[in-house]
Design a protein around this motif. Structure first.
Motif, short mmCIF file in Angstrom:
data_model
loop_
_atom_site.label_atom_id
_atom_site.label_comp_id
_atom_site.label_asym_id
_atom_site.label_seq_id
_atom_site.Cartn_x
_atom_site.Cartn_y
_atom_site.Cartn_z
N THR A 158 2.03 -1.32 -6.78
CA THR A 158 1.88 -0.92 -5.37
C THR A 158 0.82 0.17 -5.24
O THR A 158 -0.01 0.12 -4.33
CB THR A 158 3.23 -0.44 -4.80
OG1 THR A 158 4.18 -1.49 -4.94
CG2 THR A 158 3.11 -0.05 -3.35
N THR A 159 0.84 1.15 -6.14
CA THR A 159 -0.16 2.21 -6.11
C THR A 159 -1.56 1.65 -6.33
O THR A 159 -2.51 2.04 -5.65
CB THR A 159 0.16 3.26 -7.19
OG1 THR A 159 1.45 3.81 -6.94
CG2 THR A 159 -0.87 4.37 -7.22
N SER A 160 -1.70 0.73 -7.26
CA SER A 160 -3.00 0.11 -7.53
C SER A 160 -3.51 -0.63 -6.30
O SER A 160 -4.68 -0.49 -5.91
CB SER A 160 -2.87 -0.84 -8.70
OG SER A 160 -4.07 -1.50 -8.95
N LEU A 161 -2.64 -1.41 -5.68
CA LEU A 161 -3.05 -2.17 -4.49
C LEU A 161 -3.41 -1.24 -3.33
O LEU A 161 -4.41 -1.45 -2.64
CB LEU A 161 -1.93 -3.13 -4.06
CG LEU A 161 -1.74 -4.35 -4.94
CD1 LEU A 161 -0.49 -5.10 -4.55
CD2 LEU A 161 -2.95 -5.25 -4.86
N PHE A 162 -2.61 -0.20 -3.13
CA PHE A 162 -2.89 0.70 -2.02
C PHE A 162 -4.15 1.53 -2.26
O PHE A 162 -4.84 1.88 -1.30
CB PHE A 162 -1.68 1.60 -1.72
CG PHE A 162 -0.82 1.04 -0.63
CD1 PHE A 162 -1.00 1.41 0.67
CD2 PHE A 162 0.16 0.11 -0.93
CE1 PHE A 162 -0.22 0.87 1.69
CE2 PHE A 162 0.94 -0.43 0.05
CZ PHE A 162 0.76 -0.05 1.38
N SER A 163 -4.47 1.84 -3.50
CA SER A 163 -5.72 2.57 -3.75
C SER A 163 -6.92 1.70 -3.37
O SER A 163 -7.87 2.18 -2.74
CB SER A 163 -5.80 3.03 -5.19
OG SER A 163 -5.84 1.95 -6.08
N LEU A 164 -6.86 0.42 -3.70
CA LEU A 164 -7.93 -0.49 -3.29
C LEU A 164 -7.95 -0.69 -1.78
O LEU A 164 -9.02 -0.75 -1.16
CB LEU A 164 -7.77 -1.83 -4.01
CG LEU A 164 -7.94 -1.79 -5.53
CD1 LEU A 164 -7.59 -3.14 -6.13
CD2 LEU A 164 -9.34 -1.36 -5.91
N LEU A 165 -6.77 -0.78 -1.19
CA LEU A 165 -6.69 -0.93 0.27
C LEU A 165 -7.28 0.28 0.99
O LEU A 165 -7.99 0.13 1.98
CB LEU A 165 -5.24 -1.15 0.71
CG LEU A 165 -4.69 -2.55 0.55
CD1 LEU A 165 -3.18 -2.56 0.74
CD2 LEU A 165 -5.35 -3.50 1.51
N HIS A 166 -7.02 1.48 0.49
CA HIS A 166 -7.55 2.67 1.14
C HIS A 166 -9.08 2.70 1.11
O HIS A 166 -9.71 3.11 2.09
CB HIS A 166 -6.99 3.95 0.50
CG HIS A 166 -5.60 4.26 0.93
ND1 HIS A 166 -5.24 4.45 2.24
CD2 HIS A 166 -4.46 4.41 0.22
CE1 HIS A 166 -3.96 4.71 2.32
NE2 HIS A 166 -3.45 4.69 1.09
#
Length: 195
Positions: free
Chosen positions: A107-115
């Motif tokens: 989730t952290t990995s995906l949200f870092s890319l999303l940000h």
């Protein structure tokens, strides 16, 4: 096994951010400066290597989004990552085969890319806010942020089996649409430059 979990989750959560930094941002001191201390766009264009490039705003949005993604990923996941060193293992309630540490790392990995991508779409939307496409881009950032955030509630759901998988698929879908919006704006700028 706790050190294996720690390093595995550390790499899953922060590999995209670390890779982007060393492959792109770390090579240019101006990008590092922008990431650390946000300045006005006018001042950055003056010291830019190509001050009249239409891609400067996109680069600034990318680097600023990276800085925000780095900050939020460190703040949101470090405490969970430190807990993974402990003697026990917490299993995810919606995905009983995965640990909470691993699900949080993905989730952290995906949200870092999303940000990063959301910042690029938001910059484009806010600079063209007077056009319908600018309004739609700004609305996309807001609505997709809510959608991705609410999808993470499925990670701790006890009633929905494999809820974390649905959350990951939702975040990846939002990431794909956001990347398509960035590619569309870059494509339109490259057409303008070629003319």
């Amino acid at each position: 096994m706790s050190l294996y979990t720690f390093f595995g989750c550390l790499l899953v959560a922060y590999s995209p951010i670390i890779s982007i930094f060393f492959l792109y941002i770390g090579r240019n001191p101006q990008h590092v400066l922008l990431m650390v201390a946000r300045r006005s766009e006018k001042g950055l264009n003056i010291v830019s290597s190509n001050c009249h490039s239409p891609f400067n705003r996109t680069i600034f949005a990318f680097v600023t989004g990276f800085g925000y993604a780095l900050t939020t990923s460190l703040v949101s996941y470090v405490s969970t990552l430190v807990e993974s060193i402990g003697p026990g293992v917490m299993m995810c309630s919606s995905c009983p085969q995965a640990t909470t540490f691993f699900v949080s790392a993905v989730t952290t990995s995906l949200f870092s890319l999303l940000h990063i991508v959301w910042m690029m779409v938001a910059f484009e939307g806010y600079t063209t806010i007077r056009k319908p496409s600018g309004i739609l881009r700004a609305l996309w950032v807001i609505i997709s942020h809510f959608g991705a955030s609410y999808a993470t509630l499925l990670n701790s759901s006890e009633t929905i089996y494999l809820g974390c998988v649905y959350a990951f698929v939702t975040c990846i879908g939002i990431l794909a649409v956001s990347v398509a919006l960035v590619a569309l704006s870059l494509n339109s700028r490259s057409r303008i430059v070629r003319r």
